[in-house]
Design an enzyme around this catalytic site. Structure first.
Site, PDB file in Angstrom:
ATOM      1  N   ASP A  53       5.807 -15.688   3.763  1.00  0.00           N
ATOM      2  CA  ASP A  53       5.601 -14.893   4.961  1.00  0.00           C
ATOM      3  C   ASP A  53       5.400 -15.840   6.129  1.00  0.00           C
ATOM      4  OD1 ASP A  53       5.605 -12.702   3.206  1.00  0.00           O
ATOM      5  OD2 ASP A  53       3.456 -12.936   2.849  1.00  0.00           O
TER       6      ASP A  53
ATOM      7  N   ASP B   4       3.636   0.076  -0.250  1.00  0.00           N
ATOM      8  CA  ASP B   4       2.493  -0.753   0.138  1.00  0.00           C
ATOM      9  C   ASP B   4       1.228   0.066  -0.056  1.00  0.00           C
ATOM     10  OD1 ASP B   4       4.365  -2.604   0.797  1.00  0.00           O
ATOM     11  OD2 ASP B   4       3.827  -2.751   2.925  1.00  0.00           O
TER      12      ASP B   4
END
Length: 247
Positions: free
Chosen positions: A133, A12
């Site tokens: 998500d 990330d």
């Protein structure tokens, strides 16, 4: 690793650095490596054979913000790389696949512009992934800053039969917490569609990998993202690969 449970170690990116967030909060970032290409090579040496990369700045900005870091990763390794975060136009999809990505992940675009996902999936076979998500079962977008009224399962069903390579399903409440993967939610999503489903959010131990593989349902869960627990050393790479059923 034919038909093996897929393990996707995560890189990330925030401001060019490898970080992990807590429940997607950019103000709660822990830095792990200032050299993303080095991190990619480390994962390969551990025995992993694919990479999951997220441009966190891009997810909030709606445009690629860590492009240099992503290109450095692509240059450093021959592993298949999938990228998400801020990719919301056909031009961006084309450019990133041309740059050497194996797969592009569309999250906010999947909710806002589902036709883009469908046309891209037809044009690029097995290279378009939808990121779903969820917060309390509803889809969150714009770097998780907004929660929509759309149920995660309903969004998944919109992409049935259009050629999407996979769905990456994240339980935001568990992301970065190492509290254990939400097996039931992931299995529900896997049962709702014929698209392969990859679990994300909260993986804490090798046993979570086994639980995902053994989840009871009509369809098997295809794989999982490995994040904080891998960086912190709570999951041994060799044990994870063994639990995934890979040689």
């Amino acid at each position: 690793m034919t038909n093996a449970f897929e393990l996707w170690p995560a890189i990330d990116l925030k401001d060019g650095t490898c970080v992990r967030l807590l429940r997607g909060d950019m103000d709660k970032a822990t830095a792990f490596n200032t050299d993303p290409a080095d991190q990619a090579m480390r994962f390969k040496k551990m025995g992993f054979d694919r990479l999951h990369v997220v441009d966190l700045n891009g997810a909030f900005a709606g445009d690629s913000a860590n492009g240099d870091a992503v290109r450095a990763i692509l240059a450093a390794t021959d592993m298949p790389v999938q990228l998400g975060g801020g990719i919301r136009t056909r031009a961006q999809i084309d450019a990133w696949l041309d740059a050497g990505l194996s797969r592009v992940i569309l999250g906010t675009a999947a909710l806002r512009d589902p036709d883009l996902v469908k046309t891209a999936a037809k044009a690029f076979e097995n290279q378009i992934v939808v990121g779903i998500d969820a917060r309390d079962g509803r889809v969150a977008v714009e770097g998780w800053a907004e929660t929509s009224d759309m149920k995660a399962v309903e969004l998944a069903k919109q992409f049935e039969g259009c050629g999407v390579a996979a769905l990456i399903v994240t339980d935001i409440s568990r992301d970065g917490t190492k509290t254990g993967i939400n097996v039931d939610f992931t299995a529900e999503m896997a049962d709702a569609v014929s698209i392969p489903v990859i679990a994300s959010g909260g993986l804490a131990r090798v046993e979570d990998i086994s639980a995902l593989r053994e989840a009871k349902g009509r369809r098997a869960i295809a794989g999982t993202i490995l994040g904080r627990a891998l960086y912190d050393g709570d999951i041994d790479p060799a044990d994870a690969i063994k639990a995934a059923g890979a040689e």
